[in-house]
Design a protein around this motif. Structure first.
Motif, short mmCIF file in Angstrom:
data_model
loop_
_atom_site.label_atom_id
_atom_site.label_comp_id
_atom_site.label_asym_id
_atom_site.label_seq_id
_atom_site.Cartn_x
_atom_site.Cartn_y
_atom_site.Cartn_z
N GLY A 94 -4.51 11.17 -14.18
CA GLY A 94 -5.95 10.91 -14.10
C GLY A 94 -6.23 9.48 -13.71
N LEU A 95 -5.36 8.92 -12.84
CA LEU A 95 -5.47 7.50 -12.47
C LEU A 95 -6.11 7.38 -11.09
CD1 LEU A 95 -1.91 6.61 -13.68
CD2 LEU A 95 -4.03 5.77 -14.70
N ILE A 96 -6.67 6.20 -10.84
CA ILE A 96 -7.32 5.94 -9.55
C ILE A 96 -6.49 4.91 -8.81
CG2 ILE A 96 -9.42 5.12 -8.44
CD1 ILE A 96 -10.84 6.09 -11.02
N PRO A 97 -5.87 5.34 -7.70
CA PRO A 97 -5.11 4.36 -6.94
C PRO A 97 -6.03 3.45 -6.12
CG PRO A 97 -4.90 6.56 -5.96
CD PRO A 97 -5.81 6.69 -7.15
N ASN A 98 -5.68 2.19 -6.07
CA ASN A 98 -6.40 1.25 -5.21
C ASN A 98 -5.38 0.70 -4.21
OD1 ASN A 98 -7.87 -0.73 -3.98
ND2 ASN A 98 -8.59 -1.68 -5.88
N PRO A 99 -5.23 1.38 -3.05
CA PRO A 99 -4.20 0.98 -2.10
C PRO A 99 -4.60 -0.25 -1.28
CG PRO A 99 -5.37 2.94 -1.32
CD PRO A 99 -5.99 2.57 -2.63
N ILE A 100 -3.66 -1.16 -1.14
CA ILE A 100 -3.90 -2.40 -0.38
C ILE A 100 -2.83 -2.52 0.70
CG2 ILE A 100 -3.94 -4.93 -0.55
CD1 ILE A 100 -4.91 -4.56 -3.41
N GLN A 101 -3.27 -2.82 1.91
CA GLN A 101 -2.32 -2.96 3.02
C GLN A 101 -1.47 -4.22 2.83
OE1 GLN A 101 -2.06 -0.79 5.81
NE2 GLN A 101 -0.20 -2.03 6.07
N GLY A 102 -0.15 -4.06 2.90
CA GLY A 102 0.73 -5.21 2.82
C GLY A 102 1.28 -5.58 4.18
N THR A 103 2.15 -6.59 4.21
CA THR A 103 2.85 -6.95 5.44
C THR A 103 4.32 -6.67 5.22
OG1 THR A 103 1.23 -8.70 5.82
CG2 THR A 103 3.28 -8.84 7.09
N MET A 104 4.87 -5.79 6.02
CA MET A 104 6.25 -5.32 5.83
C MET A 104 6.47 -4.89 4.37
SD MET A 104 8.76 -7.30 8.42
CE MET A 104 8.82 -8.90 7.67
N GLY A 105 5.45 -4.24 3.81
CA GLY A 105 5.57 -3.68 2.47
C GLY A 105 5.26 -4.65 1.34
N VAL A 106 5.05 -5.90 1.68
CA VAL A 106 4.83 -6.92 0.65
C VAL A 106 3.34 -7.25 0.57
CG1 VAL A 106 5.35 -9.30 -0.05
CG2 VAL A 106 7.14 -7.86 0.97
N LEU A 107 2.81 -7.23 -0.64
CA LEU A 107 1.38 -7.52 -0.84
C LEU A 107 1.13 -9.02 -0.86
CD1 LEU A 107 0.70 -4.97 -3.73
CD2 LEU A 107 -0.16 -4.81 -1.37
N ASP A 108 0.04 -9.41 -0.23
CA ASP A 108 -0.39 -10.81 -0.31
C ASP A 108 -1.14 -10.99 -1.63
OD1 ASP A 108 -1.91 -13.19 -0.12
OD2 ASP A 108 -1.85 -13.08 2.08
N PRO A 109 -0.71 -11.94 -2.45
CA PRO A 109 -1.36 -12.10 -3.77
C PRO A 109 -2.86 -12.34 -3.67
CG PRO A 109 0.24 -13.86 -3.34
CD PRO A 109 0.42 -12.85 -2.26
N ARG A 110 -3.32 -12.96 -2.57
CA ARG A 110 -4.75 -13.20 -2.41
C ARG A 110 -5.51 -11.89 -2.23
NH1 ARG A 110 -3.67 -17.44 2.25
NH2 ARG A 110 -2.20 -15.74 2.55
N ASP A 111 -4.90 -10.95 -1.49
CA ASP A 111 -5.53 -9.64 -1.30
C ASP A 111 -5.61 -8.90 -2.63
OD1 ASP A 111 -5.71 -10.14 1.39
OD2 ASP A 111 -3.88 -9.02 1.90
N VAL A 112 -4.57 -9.02 -3.43
CA VAL A 112 -4.56 -8.35 -4.74
C VAL A 112 -5.62 -8.97 -5.64
CG1 VAL A 112 -3.17 -7.85 -6.78
CG2 VAL A 112 -2.13 -7.72 -4.50
N GLU A 113 -5.66 -10.28 -5.63
CA GLU A 113 -6.65 -11.01 -6.44
C GLU A 113 -8.07 -10.52 -6.09
OE1 GLU A 113 -5.49 -14.33 -8.19
OE2 GLU A 113 -7.18 -13.60 -9.36
N ARG A 114 -8.34 -10.40 -4.81
CA ARG A 114 -9.66 -9.96 -4.34
C ARG A 114 -9.97 -8.52 -4.76
NH1 ARG A 114 -8.54 -11.20 1.12
NH2 ARG A 114 -8.14 -13.40 0.78
N ALA A 115 -8.93 -7.71 -4.86
CA ALA A 115 -9.14 -6.29 -5.17
C ALA A 115 -9.39 -6.04 -6.66
CB ALA A 115 -7.92 -5.49 -4.72
N ILE A 116 -9.06 -7.03 -7.48
CA ILE A 116 -9.22 -6.84 -8.93
C ILE A 116 -10.67 -7.18 -9.30
CG2 ILE A 116 -8.45 -7.57 -11.22
CD1 ILE A 116 -5.77 -8.39 -9.85
N ARG A 117 -11.39 -6.17 -9.75
CA ARG A 117 -12.80 -6.39 -10.05
C ARG A 117 -12.97 -6.81 -11.51
NH1 ARG A 117 -15.29 -0.95 -7.74
NH2 ARG A 117 -13.57 -0.06 -8.95
#
Ligand SMILES: *Cc1c(COP(=O)(O)O)cnc(C)c1O
Length: 339
Positions: A94-117
């Motif tokens: 019952g979870l909600i995925p929040n998918p974020i595009q990475g570069t070569m599979g690696v997430l940019d911490p700034r993108d993750v930071e922005r996605a956290i509400r």
């Protein structure tokens, strides 16, 4: 070459299955399972481990044990857990995925930071970040220590837990020339597979602290994954962990040779930067055929491979030799010329 999951157990593994002492693991009494779990915990550098039947089951029990129904999970947009595990995290968790595009599979911490509400009555609670090392869909690419550290900082800042789908974490460790522990030290928990490059027939391990492993044991039971004389799975698993890790570098060398050969074939396009371990992904947009035609042509020459759209994946492993790589390259060259 479709996958390293096709590796068969060694003779030594089959012998170990015959001779291992067996008890009931649901009671926690199977000595071989206990030994494998201790070994896995030691290799990953955490308190406890749990044997599960597959990587998919490992990911699911782990994610369920880190979250509660309705939580949001941040993961990479082409993560195995998100794309190719039949939706388990939604169906069961019952979870909600929040998918974020990475570069070569690696997430940019700034993108993750922005996605956290911020925490707000309207929003699901973001409680978990899940990363994948090596990253399968990106071509077996690695998260290195500094990338891991950076994402861990984001998780810490927001009171989130962090999980590694480390199905091929030993491939990452070999490629980066570090101890696997260096890649897992910042993780709350990790799953790795015995049945891929490590050549065991069945099994994955979930590793974390004691309280976490107790929760995964409960979820494993819920999913029907509590097994009885599971020593038959654990015995070859111990050999996989003790003897099959170092040889992964041969698979990486073969993948490199394959990739460099492919780069020289007209109509094939490959980003050599993504070829860091044992997975080789390339596209054939420059050929006048689609992937299913390409795949069936190779199959006529005895080469089994995976493809979709214009994209092809080849995976090297213990049962693919250097000669097989040469044969594959020669065959692809012939097939692509004879149009
Ligand atoms: C193979 C794989 C899994 C698990 O696969 P199973 O077939 O369920 O063992 C999980 N994550 C990644 C990245 C994988 O490549």
């Amino acid at each position: 070459m479709r996958s390293d999951t096709v590796t068969l157990p060694t003779q030594e593994m089959l012998q170990a299955i015959l001779h291992t002492p067996l008890r009931d693991d649901v009671y926690g009494e199977d000595p071989t399972v206990n030994k494998l779990q201790e070994l896995a915990a030691e290799k990953i550098g955490k308190e406890k481990a749990l044997l599960v039947t597959s990587g998919t089951q490992g990911n699911l029990v782990s994610i369920l044990s880190h979250t509660k129904k309705g939580d949001e999970v941040i993961l990479e947009a082409s993560a195995h857990t998100y794309r190719t595990e039949a939706g388990g995290l939604c169906i069961v968790g019952g979870l909600i995925p929040n998918p974020i595009q990475g570069t070569m599979g690696v997430l940019d911490p700034r993108d993750v930071e922005r996605a956290i509400r911020t925490r707000n009555v309207h929003y699901p609670e973001p409680t978990l970040i899940a990363i994948e090392n090596t990253h399968n869909a990106a071509g077996g690419t690695c998260w290195n220590q500094s990338q891991i550290k950076a994402i861990k900082k984001v998780a810490e800042r927001h009171g989130m837990r962090i999980y590694m789908d480390g199905a091929r974490v030993f491939n990452a460790a070999i490629a980066l020339n570090v101890d696997a522990k260096e890649l897992t030290t910042h993780m709350d928990s990790v799953t790795f597979c015995l049945s891929k490059g490590l050549s065991a027939p069945i099994g994955s391990l979930v590793i974390g602290d004691e309280a976490f492993i107790e929760r995964t044991r409960k979820w494993r039971k819920v999913l029907g994954g509590g097994l009885r004389q599971a020593g038959v799975i654990a015995a070859p698993g111990i050999i996989a962990l003790e003897k099959m890790v170092d040889r992964l570098k041969e698979d990486h060398a073969n993948a490199r040779t394959l990739a460099e050969g492919l780069a020289r074939i007209r109509g094939v396009s490959i980003n050599l930067e993504t070829v860091q371990t044992n997975i080789v992904r390339y596209d054939i947009a420059g050929l006048e055929m689609n992937s299913s035609q390409f795949v069936s042509k190779l199959r006529k020459h005895g080469i089994k491979t995976a493809g979709s759209g214009i994209s092809i994946r080849m995976v090297t492993h213990r049962m693919i030799s250097r000669e097989d790589i040469d044969y594959t390259l020669n065959t692809i060259e012939a097939v692509t010329k004879a149009r």
